[in-house]
Enzyme design. Sequence first.
Site, mmCIF file in Angstrom:
data_model
loop_
_atom_site.group_PDB
_atom_site.id
_atom_site.type_symbol
_atom_site.label_atom_id
_atom_site.label_comp_id
_atom_site.label_asym_id
_atom_site.label_seq_id
_atom_site.Cartn_x
_atom_site.Cartn_y
_atom_site.Cartn_z
ATOM 1 N N HIS A 112 45.469 44.410 25.692
ATOM 2 C CA HIS A 112 46.218 45.653 25.451
ATOM 3 C C HIS A 112 46.520 45.801 23.962
ATOM 4 O O HIS A 112 46.399 46.887 23.392
ATOM 5 C CB HIS A 112 47.564 45.641 26.203
ATOM 6 C CG HIS A 112 47.456 45.616 27.693
ATOM 7 N ND1 HIS A 112 48.153 44.721 28.479
ATOM 8 C CD2 HIS A 112 46.766 46.396 28.557
ATOM 9 C CE1 HIS A 112 47.888 44.946 29.752
ATOM 10 N NE2 HIS A 112 47.040 45.953 29.832
ATOM 11 N N LYS B 142 54.523 50.004 43.825
ATOM 12 C CA LYS B 142 53.857 48.748 43.455
ATOM 13 C C LYS B 142 54.913 47.756 42.980
ATOM 14 O O LYS B 142 55.706 48.100 42.087
ATOM 15 C CB LYS B 142 52.862 49.060 42.324
ATOM 16 C CG LYS B 142 51.813 48.003 42.098
ATOM 17 C CD LYS B 142 50.729 48.542 41.167
ATOM 18 C CE LYS B 142 50.107 47.457 40.319
ATOM 19 N NZ LYS B 142 49.243 47.971 39.246
ATOM 20 N N ARG C 190 36.991 46.741 29.866
ATOM 21 C CA ARG C 190 36.595 45.394 29.456
ATOM 22 C C ARG C 190 35.191 45.049 29.899
ATOM 23 O O ARG C 190 34.468 44.334 29.225
ATOM 24 C CB ARG C 190 37.554 44.351 30.073
ATOM 25 C CG ARG C 190 38.953 44.424 29.556
ATOM 26 C CD ARG C 190 39.905 43.738 30.493
ATOM 27 N NE ARG C 190 39.878 44.378 31.806
ATOM 28 C CZ ARG C 190 40.662 44.058 32.814
ATOM 29 N NH1 ARG C 190 41.505 43.071 32.692
ATOM 30 N NH2 ARG C 190 40.579 44.710 33.954
ATOM 31 N N SER D 133 46.415 41.304 33.053
ATOM 32 C CA SER D 133 47.811 40.989 33.371
ATOM 33 C C SER D 133 47.880 40.129 34.638
ATOM 34 O O SER D 133 48.712 39.233 34.745
ATOM 35 C CB SER D 133 48.610 42.275 33.597
ATOM 36 O OG SER D 133 48.635 43.037 32.423
#
Length: 160
Positions: free
Chosen positions: A17, A41, A90, A128
């Site tokens: 990030h 979430k 990514r 993450s």
Amino acid sequence: MRTAIYPGSFDPVTLGHADIIQRAEKLVDRLIVAVLHNPAKTSTFSVEERVQMLRELVAPFPNVEVTSFHGLLVNFARQHDADCIIRGVRAFSDFEYEFQMALVNRKLAPDLETIFLMPKEKYSAVSSRLVREIGSMGGELKELVPEPLLDRIVTRLAKG
Ligand code: PNS
């Protein structure tokens, strides 16, 4: 003046990030890093913790600010007169989800462009989710999260 939004969960912020923030801030006049409040979430770090960590990380960049948002990203973008959304990609595996999200956002807000940026190759496996998993098992996070936030993230994940 060009404004971009870099939205995400950032639970927690990673070196990937941080790399995207540094690339994006060079391209626009104003970059808003926006942490989603998502009651559907469960997150590990609270929105306040995530915003605080990101604020510390972006302190050297006067054109970058950090905030949180609820609801639709396109509404948040409109409220801030944003021209584009920034997302990091990514690997090819990210593409399907990102493509779908970009197309939905384009349907909802045709003038808002999504710009995909690639982080350094060495961050292509950093996420993450991996940080949370490795951290909760006491593994080394030095190569995965920004150095100034390392101790806080390690301590927090160790506590569970
Ligand atoms: O870091 P993430 O979890 O991949 O980020 C996803 C995020 C926050 C960018 C996305 O879930 C989002 O924009 N949510 C807000 C709700 C919304 O606008 N949904 C429609 C587009 S998918």
